[in-house]
Design a protein around this motif. Structure first.
Motif: not given
Length: 195
Positions: A61-80
């Motif tokens: 998301s963004f509002r003006g010049t402020d950007y935010q990311l919230n994501t889950k990354l998964a590969t194999g049995r692990g994630n972040a």
């Protein structure tokens, strides 16, 4: 296939002073992407790889010049879980990654990296981390990780940077090594090493 992407979102105020948007997304790499990556960027592919089983799901998301990311990354049995915020006008940023058995060796196959569990974070008031106003802070809490034959599990590292002065505190406690220490350094903008 190469890549599957699904997304939906909303865009507001594009004709006003402060535009904003939010997008939900899901991405999954396909079996053909790693070989395509190797063909397009052969020099980079000598050290970096893209897994065929990488998935990401989250929102941007963004509002003006402020950007935010919230994501889950998964590969194999692990994630972040990755949470990031950046303001492109002020250059302030805040990033945090919480990983559980993230298979780093799938991204860097020739570096002797094990799966990583732990937390990494960085925040600053400027992209120029040597600027006096930046106030860079970095933290690492390593729950489980090996680099080649070195066990770095139990490492806790905190770095505070104010201008060119850097202070680091660390401690480690595992079967191989137990200890703690402090390091203070003055950094120069010329990092080429040529004098």
């Amino acid at each position: 296939g190469i890549l599957t992407f699904n997304g939906n979102g909303q865009l507001d105020g594009i004709t006003g002073k402060t535009a904003s948007a939010k997008m939900n997304f899901a991405l999954r790499t396909g079996a053909a992407l790693p070989s395509l990556f190797r063909n397009i960027l052969p020099d980079v592919a000598k050290t970096v790889s893209i897994p065929a089983t990488l998935g990401m799901k989250g929102n941007l998301s963004f509002r003006g010049t402020d950007y935010q990311l919230n994501t889950k990354l998964a590969t194999g049995r692990g994630n972040a879980q990755v949470k990031a915020r950046v303001n492109l006008q002020t250059e302030a940023f805040d990033v945090r990654v919480d990983a559980r058995q993230l298979a780093l060796q799938q991204f860097f196959p020739n570096m002797g990296l094990s799966a990583f569990s732990g937390m990494l974070s960085a925040r600053s008031r400027s992209f120029d981390v040597l600027s006096p106003r930046a106030g860079l802070t970095m933290d690492a809490h390593v729950h489980s990780f090996n680099y080649a034959s070195y066990d770095l599990s139990g490492l806790v590292l905190t770095v505070r940077q104010q201008g060119s002065t850097s202070n680091a505190q660390f401690s480690i406690d595992n079967a191989l090594l137990t200890g703690k220490g402090t390091l203070q350094a003055t950094l120069d903008r010329d990092i080429s090493g040529d004098r």
